[in-house]
Design a protein around this motif. Structure first.
Motif, PDB file in Angstrom:
ATOM      1  N   LEU A 209       0.851  -1.190   0.000  1.00 19.07           N
ATOM      2  CA  LEU A 209       0.000   0.000   0.000  1.00 19.07           C
ATOM      3  C   LEU A 209       0.883   1.234   0.000  1.00 19.07           C
ATOM      4  CD1 LEU A 209      -2.743   1.459   0.341  1.00 19.07           C
ATOM      5  CD2 LEU A 209      -2.503   1.123   2.815  1.00 19.07           C
ATOM      6  N   SER A 210       0.563   2.164  -0.869  1.00 19.45           N
ATOM      7  CA  SER A 210       1.276   3.432  -0.936  1.00 19.45           C
ATOM      8  C   SER A 210       0.276   4.562  -0.835  1.00 19.45           C
ATOM      9  CB  SER A 210       2.067   3.530  -2.246  1.00 19.45           C
ATOM     10  OG  SER A 210       2.742   4.765  -2.322  1.00 19.45           O
ATOM     11  N   VAL A 211       0.467   5.429   0.135  1.00 14.71           N
ATOM     12  CA  VAL A 211      -0.415   6.575   0.339  1.00 14.71           C
ATOM     13  C   VAL A 211       0.431   7.833   0.203  1.00 14.71           C
ATOM     14  CG1 VAL A 211      -1.993   7.734   1.914  1.00 14.71           C
ATOM     15  CG2 VAL A 211      -1.875   5.233   1.896  1.00 14.71           C
ATOM     16  N   GLY A 212       0.099   8.656  -0.767  1.00 14.77           N
ATOM     17  CA  GLY A 212       0.891   9.835  -1.060  1.00 14.77           C
ATOM     18  C   GLY A 212       0.525  11.034  -0.207  1.00 14.77           C
ATOM     19  N   ALA A 213       1.313  12.078  -0.358  1.00 18.55           N
ATOM     20  CA  ALA A 213       1.058  13.325   0.358  1.00 18.55           C
ATOM     21  C   ALA A 213      -0.309  13.868  -0.023  1.00 18.55           C
ATOM     22  CB  ALA A 213       2.143  14.340   0.034  1.00 18.55           C
ATOM     23  N   GLY A 214      -1.088  14.256   0.990  1.00 19.10           N
ATOM     24  CA  GLY A 214      -2.406  14.810   0.738  1.00 19.10           C
ATOM     25  C   GLY A 214      -3.486  13.766   0.561  1.00 19.10           C
ATOM     26  N   GLU A 215      -3.127  12.480   0.509  1.00 19.89           N
ATOM     27  CA  GLU A 215      -4.117  11.426   0.350  1.00 19.89           C
ATOM     28  C   GLU A 215      -4.542  10.875   1.711  1.00 19.89           C
ATOM     29  OE1 GLU A 215      -3.186   9.388  -3.956  1.00 19.89           O
ATOM     30  OE2 GLU A 215      -2.228   8.526  -2.180  1.00 19.89           O
ATOM     31  N   THR A 216      -5.805  10.472   1.780  1.00 20.95           N
ATOM     32  CA  THR A 216      -6.322   9.794   2.971  1.00 20.95           C
ATOM     33  C   THR A 216      -6.838   8.430   2.569  1.00 20.95           C
ATOM     34  OG1 THR A 216      -6.931  11.849   4.084  1.00 20.95           O
ATOM     35  CG2 THR A 216      -8.042   9.845   4.818  1.00 20.95           C
ATOM     36  N   TYR A 217      -6.286   7.424   3.183  1.00 16.33           N
ATOM     37  CA  TYR A 217      -6.705   6.052   2.922  1.00 16.33           C
ATOM     38  C   TYR A 217      -7.534   5.595   4.115  1.00 16.33           C
ATOM     39  CZ  TYR A 217      -6.264   1.082   1.707  1.00 16.33           C
ATOM     40  OH  TYR A 217      -6.507  -0.228   1.367  1.00 16.33           O
ATOM     41  N   VAL A 218      -8.809   5.275   3.861  1.00 12.23           N
ATOM     42  CA  VAL A 218      -9.706   4.851   4.928  1.00 12.23           C
ATOM     43  C   VAL A 218      -9.831   3.331   4.894  1.00 12.23           C
ATOM     44  CG1 VAL A 218     -12.001   5.060   5.949  1.00 12.23           C
ATOM     45  CG2 VAL A 218     -10.971   7.015   4.766  1.00 12.23           C
ATOM     46  N   LEU A 219      -9.360   2.694   5.950  1.00  6.80           N
ATOM     47  CA  LEU A 219      -9.417   1.239   6.040  1.00  6.80           C
ATOM     48  C   LEU A 219     -10.807   0.808   6.485  1.00  6.80           C
ATOM     49  CD1 LEU A 219      -5.979   0.862   7.733  1.00  6.80           C
ATOM     50  CD2 LEU A 219      -6.612  -0.396   5.673  1.00  6.80           C
ATOM     51  N   SER A 220     -11.404  -0.136   5.770  1.00  8.66           N
ATOM     52  CA  SER A 220     -12.740  -0.606   6.133  1.00  8.66           C
ATOM     53  C   SER A 220     -12.701  -1.883   6.952  1.00  8.66           C
ATOM     54  CB  SER A 220     -13.565  -0.846   4.863  1.00  8.66           C
ATOM     55  OG  SER A 220     -12.932  -1.830   4.060  1.00  8.66           O
ATOM     56  N   ALA A 221     -11.556  -2.557   7.012  1.00 10.26           N
ATOM     57  CA  ALA A 221     -11.444  -3.799   7.768  1.00 10.26           C
ATOM     58  C   ALA A 221      -9.982  -4.077   8.045  1.00 10.26           C
ATOM     59  CB  ALA A 221     -12.071  -4.957   6.988  1.00 10.26           C
ATOM     60  N   THR A 222      -9.727  -4.982   8.957  1.00 12.21           N
ATOM     61  CA  THR A 222      -8.363  -5.405   9.237  1.00 12.21           C
ATOM     62  C   THR A 222      -7.719  -5.925   7.956  1.00 12.21           C
ATOM     63  OG1 THR A 222      -8.860  -5.914  11.531  1.00 12.21           O
ATOM     64  CG2 THR A 222      -6.981  -7.054  10.557  1.00 12.21           C
ATOM     65  N   THR A 223      -6.503  -5.456   7.691  1.00 10.77           N
ATOM     66  CA  THR A 223      -5.844  -5.699   6.405  1.00 10.77           C
ATOM     67  C   THR A 223      -4.425  -6.195   6.619  1.00 10.77           C
ATOM     68  OG1 THR A 223      -7.157  -3.923   5.406  1.00 10.77           O
ATOM     69  CG2 THR A 223      -5.165  -4.607   4.222  1.00 10.77           C
ATOM     70  N   SER A 224      -4.019  -7.190   5.811  1.00 14.64           N
ATOM     71  CA  SER A 224      -2.664  -7.718   5.869  1.00 14.64           C
ATOM     72  C   SER A 224      -1.890  -7.272   4.644  1.00 14.64           C
ATOM     73  CB  SER A 224      -2.700  -9.251   5.932  1.00 14.64           C
ATOM     74  OG  SER A 224      -1.405  -9.776   6.057  1.00 14.64           O
ATOM     75  N   LEU A 225      -0.652  -6.792   4.867  1.00 15.31           N
ATOM     76  CA  LEU A 225       0.189  -6.292   3.792  1.00 15.31           C
ATOM     77  C   LEU A 225       1.603  -6.831   3.952  1.00 15.31           C
ATOM     78  CD1 LEU A 225      -0.793  -2.500   4.002  1.00 15.31           C
ATOM     79  CD2 LEU A 225      -1.633  -4.128   2.294  1.00 15.31           C
TER      80      LEU A 225
END
Length: 632
Positions: free
Chosen positions: A45-61
């Motif tokens: 998972l890559s989240v850039g500057a200014g981005e909001t990533y909303v997790l909906s459930a427990t996630t494995s990465l």
């Protein structure tokens, strides 16, 4: 499923099952950038500057990249915890006195689990804290929906116990095991290692183990807790819970305060108030609330400074330590603290304190130092419902309490009672019993070998309080002679007076009452030999004012004996006691039974005047007035 038993299934197998079904948590669908959705499918998972990533459930990465200005978020009512290879990490408080945490920008690689859990909250001093924990337990058992299960590694977990598990945290404000709402749980042979700051030890925000709530029971057996961080305590018992810790090792070291932190009280207290004469930012254990019970047996409890065995803001509480080592590893701090309406028992323990063996706080706390006799421990097992087996009781050796303090013995900054019995030995560099202008009730029974050994030669000091009352306050030494209060009787005992009774003990040291306003010191010696000065006095610090910079001066005074003003000294000798007067002493009452005597050091004589008239000291007499005894 919430509350289901693992029946011996390993934590890792359970975790994989939970992740496969979205952790059994129904959450709103997240709206994600296209790039983020593609990254998730690829296991990174890559989240850039200014981005909001909303997790909906427990996630494995397998990988996470969070840029500066990027945000990982969860829906309202939920919390987010990240583990990397089983270690809770990456979370930090969003500001110095914030209550929420966020994942710190950076690149993370490994077995990454982002747990979305139902929020657990606790409130203290009108501040609500969202708590995160590896394992949440209530009356139904383990609640998966409130737990960050990936932070629990190894061992076995069931709804009633966890064995040989480990919880490691390098993030902030994360708990290990949190038992609440009538839960019953046992931790065995497990380890907790937390590095990083907590947030509030009045609710256990950042603690390794918490038991809270009426009806909650928690047993901690054979557990090792090693924490380092601001208010990153080891064990918190609160609000009616019953916590038993045995055969365990606890050590808490100071952390690094935020550079912009300003010392405060209540929910924002991250350091010990300097007005106690000590420093530090973590206390190892804490007992809080009403009807709470915490018992420690055969365990080691160590804090770097501040405090090891703390009781704070309680009512009708019970704090007990049996055959334990209680210690400050640094040069400052207290062994135990008794604040509020608590019965605190220290039985068969070793206390190695930096500044105070114990501080007695407000609301009439009662402190016992004594032996861990089989009879007493069996009685406590029943009274406190400790659940110790016959074999466990038999295995507890009978020991005396031994105390070594680099500062004072017991200090009162609130009214309270002290009982010393058995073979207790209390060694202190300075005054054994330090009373700061409150009612202290003291009984010492030396018939089984108890000893009081102040290196500076002062056994009891009653003095004006030098607490300035606030963090930014300054104590200023009073000047001039106190004015006589004609309404205060220095020859009678009052409810607010300090009383001390010593039985069958040999005492060598001085007793001073330096109060300027009305407070008497009543001393009773029964079948006791006391050698020293017993007198009204004027006390003085080495400096004229004390602010936070001079906190180490608190409590340290010298005395000049002088006639009683508003500080009566009432001395009673019974049971064949002997007082050897080593220096001029000013009293308001001297009472001797027929078998007791007043004498001078070998070869000397004692002269007594009462209201200026020389008067012989005769057994079986009581003398009242302005009394002066002078050894030749």
């Amino acid at each position: 499923m919430e509350g289901s038993s693992t029946n011996g299934v390993t934590m890792r197998a359970r975790l994989k099952a939970l992740i496969a079904v979205g952790a059994a948590v129904a959450l709103p669908t997240a709206v994600l950038p296209a790039s983020a959705r593609a990254a998730t499918r690829a296991g990174t998972l890559s989240v850039g500057a200014g981005e909001t990533y909303v997790l909906s459930a427990t996630t494995s990465l397998s990988g996470l990249s969070l840029a500066e200005g990027g945000t990982l978020a969860v829906p309202d009512g939920y919390s987010l915890t990240m583990t990397v290879d089983g270690v809770e990490t990456g979370s930090a408080l969003t500001a110095t006195l914030a209550t929420d945490t966020a994942i710190v920008p950076g690149t993370y690689e490994g077995d990454i689990v982002l747990t979305v859990a139902e929020r657990n909250t606790a409130t203290f001093a009108n501040v609500t804290f969202p708590l995160r924990q590896a394992l949440y337990v209530d009356s139904t058992g383990v609640v998966s929906a409130k737990s960050a299960l990936s932070a629990v590694t190894g061992g076995r977990v069931t709804d009633t116990s966890a064995r040989r598990v480990a919880v490691v945290s390098t993030g902030e404000a994360f708990d290990g095991v949190y038992v609440a709402a009538g839960g019953a749980y046992t931790l065995r042979r497990s380890t907790f290692a937390f590095t990083g700051n907590g947030r509030c030890d009045f609710v256990g925000d950042g603690a390794a183990v918490v038991g809270t709530g009426a009806g909650t029971t928690l047993v901690v057996d054979g557990v090792t807790i090693s924490n380092k961080g601001v208010v990153r305590g080891a064990v918190v018992a609160a609000d009616g819970a019953a916590v038993v810790v045995k055969n365990s090792t606890i050590q808490c070291l100071n952390g690094v305060l935020p550079s912009d932190y300003v010392p405060a009280g209540g929910a924002n207290m991250l350091v010990v108030p300097w007005r106690l004469g000590i420093s530090g930012n973590v206390r190892a254990t804490n007992l809080l609330g009403t009807n709470t019970k915490a018992t420690y047996l055969n365990s080691t409890i160590e804090s770097e400074t501040w405090g090891a065995f703390s009781v704070d803001s309680v009512s009708n509480a019970r704090a007990t330590a049996i055959n334990c080592r209680i210690a400050n590893l640094g040069a400052e701090g207290y062994g135990s603290f008794a604040d509020g309406n608590v019965v605190e028992r220290i039985l068969g323990c070793e206390i190695d304190a930096g500044t105070y063996a114990t501080i007695i706080g407000a609301s009439n706390g009662t402190l016992y130092y004594g032996d861990s006799t089989a009879e007493d421990i069996a009685a406590l097992n029943s009274e406190l419902e400790l659940g110790l087996s016959d074999a466990e009781l038999a295995a507890l050796p009978e020991r005396a309490t031994n105390i070594d303090s680099g500062g004072f013995g017991v200090m009162w900054h609130g009214a309270g009672t002290l009982h010393i019995t058995g073979g207790t030995v209390l060694n202190s560099a300075y005054t054994t019993l330090l009373d700061k202008a409150v009612r202290a009730t003291i009984t010492v029974d030396g018939s089984q070998g108890a000893q009081l050994n102040p290196a500076d030669g002062v056994i009891l000091q009653v003095m004006e309080t030098d607490n300035p009352g606030s963090n930014d306050g300054v104590y200023t030494e009073p000047t001039g002679d106190p004015a006589r209060d004609a309404t205060f009787d220095v020859t009678q005992l009052h409810d607010a007076d300090t009383t001390a009774t010593f039985t069958a003990i040999a005492l060598k040291g001085d007793f001073y009452n330096a109060r300027r306003s009305g407070q008497n010191m009543a001393l009773t010696f029964d079948a006791t030999e006391v050698e020293g000065v017993l007198s009204a006095s004027a006390s003085k610090h080495a400096v004229d004012s004390i602010s936070s910079a001079e906190y180490a001066e608190l409590g340290h005074v010298t005395n000049t004996v002088q006639p009683v003003v508003n500080n009566g000294v009432l001395v009673t000798l019974t049971g064949g006691s002997t007082w050897t007067v080593t220096g001029t002493s000013y009293l308001s009452v001297l009472s001797l039974d027929a078998d007791s005597t007043v004498t001078a050091p070998s070869g000397g004589t004692v002269t007594m005047t009462v209201d200026g008239t020389e008067t012989p000291v005769e057994p079986g007499r009581t003398y009242t007035g302005s009394i002066t005894l002078t050894p030749a």
